[in-house]
Scaffold this active site. Structure first.
Site, mmCIF file in Angstrom:
data_model
loop_
_atom_site.group_PDB
_atom_site.id
_atom_site.type_symbol
_atom_site.label_atom_id
_atom_site.label_comp_id
_atom_site.label_asym_id
_atom_site.label_seq_id
_atom_site.Cartn_x
_atom_site.Cartn_y
_atom_site.Cartn_z
ATOM 1 N N ILE A 1 -0.240 -0.605 4.032
ATOM 2 C CA ILE A 1 -0.878 0.189 4.633
ATOM 3 C C ILE A 1 -2.470 -0.082 4.796
ATOM 4 C CG2 ILE A 1 0.735 2.184 4.241
ATOM 5 C CD1 ILE A 1 -1.224 3.291 1.911
ATOM 6 N N ASP A 2 -2.994 0.472 5.854
ATOM 7 C CA ASP A 2 -4.325 0.084 6.184
ATOM 8 C C ASP A 2 -5.279 0.381 5.072
ATOM 9 O OD1 ASP A 2 -3.242 -0.956 8.761
ATOM 10 O OD2 ASP A 2 -3.807 1.065 9.612
ATOM 11 N N ARG A 3 -6.344 -0.199 5.008
ATOM 12 C CA ARG A 3 -7.586 0.174 3.923
ATOM 13 C C ARG A 3 -7.794 1.694 3.954
ATOM 14 N NH1 ARG A 3 -13.343 -2.270 4.875
ATOM 15 N NH2 ARG A 3 -13.272 -0.665 6.589
#
Length: 308
Positions: free
Chosen positions: A137-139
């Site tokens: 998942i994105d930062r």
């Protein structure tokens, strides 16, 4: 060096280009990975190297020899982890917003992988810089991630993910009002034609399907529950921006980084629920996580602003 396993397939009928056939097969590798291996001569047809455009024929024997992977040389770091579940094969962790999942240029340390390496052994099949990582998942997205502790578990979890059997449910606060209560966004996603750091809905992109359901309306903002059928890079963020409802706090895809004078460090997008199959026991495991404090604070402000 980590051991690799030779995979052999026999084509039972004419099916088209080699890269397309392998991409549709139930293999624990992404289509782009397989394409790179074909180009590198690691995929043979009848013991011969071929191009990705080779058209397979009935009776062809395809051999896939994954490259040997170096044991990770990354530094294990004693970073606190919110571990939701752990057994001999896998972990489920609740990643905080702002934490990068794995090392990359500009982020050599302080990542989830660095923290995981301190805690437990991880699978090695996904490369030196992504041990154990089955999906990302994105930062600036928070929430649940499954992590493989050995290669057998990694293969099983990746295959289930590829077959769309893993359930991933997200909550997102988005800009604007929805007339409908639920729906589906079916729009292909690929690299943005002008900004290579972004993704976009494009005609020749890869299939991307996101299902949404309205959880709460606030007048000008909507809380959504989202289920991923596919897992393209930035999929939820791109799809919601595409239909005119960018995720609150997502300055990359169209929303400001403030709401009610609350400074947002990133998008209000949380991987809330994860359902998967334990690789050995075949037991269905279901996990749920609470919304982060800042996300919940924004919702409370919205409710108070409406007198709810």
């Amino acid at each position: 060096m980590a051991e690799t396993t030779l995979v052999t397939l026999t084509i039972d009928q004419e099916q088209g280009r080699l890269d397309a056939v392998l991409g549709q097969a139930k293999l624990p590798y992404s289509r782009s990975t397989l394409a790179n291996w074909i180009k590198a001569g690691l995929v043979l047809v009848n013991h011969q190297a071929v191009k990705r455009s080779y058209v397979v024929k009935k009776g062809d024997v395809v051999s896939i020899n994954p490259p040997a992977v170096k044991e990770t040389a990354l530094e294990a770091e004693n970073i606190p982890l919110d571990i939701v579940y752990e057994d001999d094969d896998l972990l489920v962790v609740n990643k905080p917003q702002g934490m990068v999942v794995h090392p990359a240029p500009g982020h050599s340390g302080g990542t989830l992988v660095n923290a995981l390496l301190y805690h437990a052994p991880l699978s090695t099949i996904n490369g030196e810089f992504r041990p154990g990582i089955v999906h990302r998942i994105d930062r600036d997205t928070s929430g649940l991630l499954m992590v493989a502790k050995n290669d057998q578990a990694h293969h099983a979890l990746a295959a289930e993910l590829k077959a769309h059997k893993t359930q991933r449910i997200y909550y997102a606060l988005v800009k604007g009002n929805f007339e409908e209560n639920e729906g589906t966004i079916d729009a292909p996603i690929g690299r943005h034609p002008k900004d290579r750091k972004k993704q976009a809905v494009i005609g020749d992109g890869r299939e991307a399907v996101t299902h949404f359901k309205v959880i709460e309306r606030f007048g000008g903002y909507t809380l959504l529950e989202l289920a991923l059928e596919t897992g393209r890079t930035h999929q939820i963020r791109v799809h919601l921006a595409y239909i005119g409802h960018p995720v609150v706090g997502d300055s990359v895809y169209g929303h400001q980084d403030k709401i009610f004078n609350i400074k947002l460090p990133g998008q209000l997008l949380h991987a809330k629920t994860l359902v998967l199959t334990q690789p050995k026991t075949q037991e269905e495991l279901r996990f749920d996580s609470a919304l982060p404090a800042l996300f919940d604070q924004v919702l409370q402000e919205l409710r108070e602003n409406q007198g709810l």
